[in-house]
Write a protein that holds these residues in place. Structure first.
Motif, PDB file in Angstrom:
ATOM      1  N   SER A  82     -44.519  21.935   4.113  1.00  0.00           N
ATOM      2  CA  SER A  82     -44.274  21.055   5.304  1.00  0.00           C
ATOM      3  C   SER A  82     -45.080  19.924   5.999  1.00  0.00           C
ATOM      4  O   SER A  82     -45.180  19.509   6.878  1.00  0.00           O
ATOM      5  CB  SER A  82     -43.981  22.032   6.415  1.00  0.00           C
ATOM      6  N   GLN A  83     -46.255  19.929   5.080  1.00  0.00           N
ATOM      7  CA  GLN A  83     -47.188  18.931   5.338  1.00  0.00           C
ATOM      8  C   GLN A  83     -46.509  17.350   5.393  1.00  0.00           C
ATOM      9  O   GLN A  83     -45.580  17.243   4.957  1.00  0.00           O
ATOM     10  CB  GLN A  83     -48.383  18.872   4.282  1.00  0.00           C
ATOM     11  N   GLN A  84     -47.360  16.725   6.095  1.00  0.00           N
ATOM     12  CA  GLN A  84     -46.851  15.102   6.521  1.00  0.00           C
ATOM     13  C   GLN A  84     -47.287  14.276   5.324  1.00  0.00           C
ATOM     14  O   GLN A  84     -47.906  14.734   4.414  1.00  0.00           O
ATOM     15  CB  GLN A  84     -47.933  14.566   7.628  1.00  0.00           C
ATOM     16  N   TRP A  85     -46.125  13.266   5.172  1.00  0.00           N
ATOM     17  CA  TRP A  85     -46.248  12.522   3.927  1.00  0.00           C
ATOM     18  C   TRP A  85     -47.593  11.886   3.793  1.00  0.00           C
ATOM     19  O   TRP A  85     -48.665  11.417   3.596  1.00  0.00           O
ATOM     20  CB  TRP A  85     -45.027  11.489   4.167  1.00  0.00           C
TER      21      TRP A  85
ATOM     22  N   PHE B  73     -41.945  16.215  -3.899  1.00  0.00           N
ATOM     23  CA  PHE B  73     -43.135  16.180  -2.827  1.00  0.00           C
ATOM     24  C   PHE B  73     -43.212  17.284  -2.078  1.00  0.00           C
ATOM     25  O   PHE B  73     -44.090  17.892  -1.675  1.00  0.00           O
ATOM     26  CB  PHE B  73     -43.170  14.968  -2.267  1.00  0.00           C
ATOM     27  N   HIS B  74     -41.817  17.539  -1.238  1.00  0.00           N
ATOM     28  CA  HIS B  74     -41.673  18.574  -0.389  1.00  0.00           C
ATOM     29  C   HIS B  74     -41.888  19.997  -1.222  1.00  0.00           C
ATOM     30  O   HIS B  74     -42.466  21.008  -0.465  1.00  0.00           O
ATOM     31  CB  HIS B  74     -40.394  18.360   0.190  1.00  0.00           C
ATOM     32  N   ARG B  75     -41.548  20.201  -2.223  1.00  0.00           N
ATOM     33  CA  ARG B  75     -41.848  21.503  -3.109  1.00  0.00           C
ATOM     34  C   ARG B  75     -43.212  21.716  -3.102  1.00  0.00           C
ATOM     35  O   ARG B  75     -43.805  22.777  -2.887  1.00  0.00           O
ATOM     36  CB  ARG B  75     -41.128  21.682  -4.210  1.00  0.00           C
ATOM     37  N   ASN B  76     -43.851  20.843  -3.553  1.00  0.00           N
ATOM     38  CA  ASN B  76     -45.364  20.906  -3.994  1.00  0.00           C
ATOM     39  C   ASN B  76     -46.110  20.900  -2.429  1.00  0.00           C
ATOM     40  O   ASN B  76     -47.421  21.745  -2.530  1.00  0.00           O
ATOM     41  CB  ASN B  76     -45.936  19.434  -4.477  1.00  0.00           C
ATOM     42  N   SER B  77     -45.803  20.224  -1.377  1.00  0.00           N
ATOM     43  CA  SER B  77     -46.683  20.162  -0.399  1.00  0.00           C
ATOM     44  C   SER B  77     -46.353  21.042   0.981  1.00  0.00           C
ATOM     45  O   SER B  77     -46.965  21.182   1.825  1.00  0.00           O
ATOM     46  CB  SER B  77     -46.884  18.958   0.309  1.00  0.00           C
TER      47      SER B  77
ATOM     48  N   ARG C 296     -37.501  14.561   7.207  1.00  0.00           N
ATOM     49  CA  ARG C 296     -38.657  15.343   6.675  1.00  0.00           C
ATOM     50  C   ARG C 296     -38.210  16.994   6.624  1.00  0.00           C
ATOM     51  O   ARG C 296     -38.540  17.653   5.968  1.00  0.00           O
ATOM     52  CB  ARG C 296     -39.781  15.524   7.596  1.00  0.00           C
TER      53      ARG C 296
END
Length: 161
Positions: free
Chosen positions: A158-161, A152-156, A91
């Motif tokens: 540091s939120q969890q998967w 995914f990481h750019r859009n969200s 992560r």
């Protein structure tokens, strides 16, 4: 049981969701192949030196070749025994050995010029990680999966998967 790098993106994704990371150790088949090839070349070099009656200058070259072959063989045996360097995707980002490139700093994720691996770069701070076929057999699938995680990481954040 197949190595992580021999499996599919679905398996990697499931492991990433459950464990929070995916570890790609050096795959056994390329490491064994290198050990066999370099081992044979080393033995042939030793046999050549034992039966040769060449001048001293050629002996120096023969010893240099033998030293390089022995060093390469030792490194390949170490890789086979330890299965390192490992690529870890978690992560936080992508890590190979001691190098870490976080998701937020990745600027490029593409194939190398010779298509023997994936290049991952960051500009600030400037870092590079190279993921060879030693760790991931299907580079196109690996790139697609890493691109999916990057988006995914750019859009969200540091939120969890």
């Amino acid at each position: 049981m197949p190595t992580t790098g021999d499996q599919t993106a679905d398996v990697w994704d499931a492991e990433y969701r459950s464990a929070g990371q995916v570890v790609f150790p050096v795959r056994r088949s390329p490491a064994v192949l290198r050990v066999v090839l370099i081992g044979v070349l080393t033995v042939l070099q030793i046999a050549s030196m034992a039966t040769s009656d060449q001048a001293v200058a050629w002996w120096v070259i023969d010893w240099l070749i033998l030293t390089m072959a022995t060093t390469a063989l030792t490194y390949c045996l170490w890789q086979l025994a330890t299965r390192r360097p490992k690529v870890v995707v978690d992560r936080e980002g992508i890590r190979k050995g001691r190098k870490l490139i976080t998701w937020s700093t990745i600027t490029t994720l593409d194939f190398s010029a010779s298509a023997t691996g994936l290049r991952i770069r960051s500009e600030a701070p400037p870092k590079r990680i190279f993921i060879p076929r030693d760790n991931v057999r299907d580079l196109a699938m690996g790139r697609a999966w890493l691109q999916h995680l990057l988006e995914f990481h750019r859009n969200s954040g540091s939120q969890q998967w």
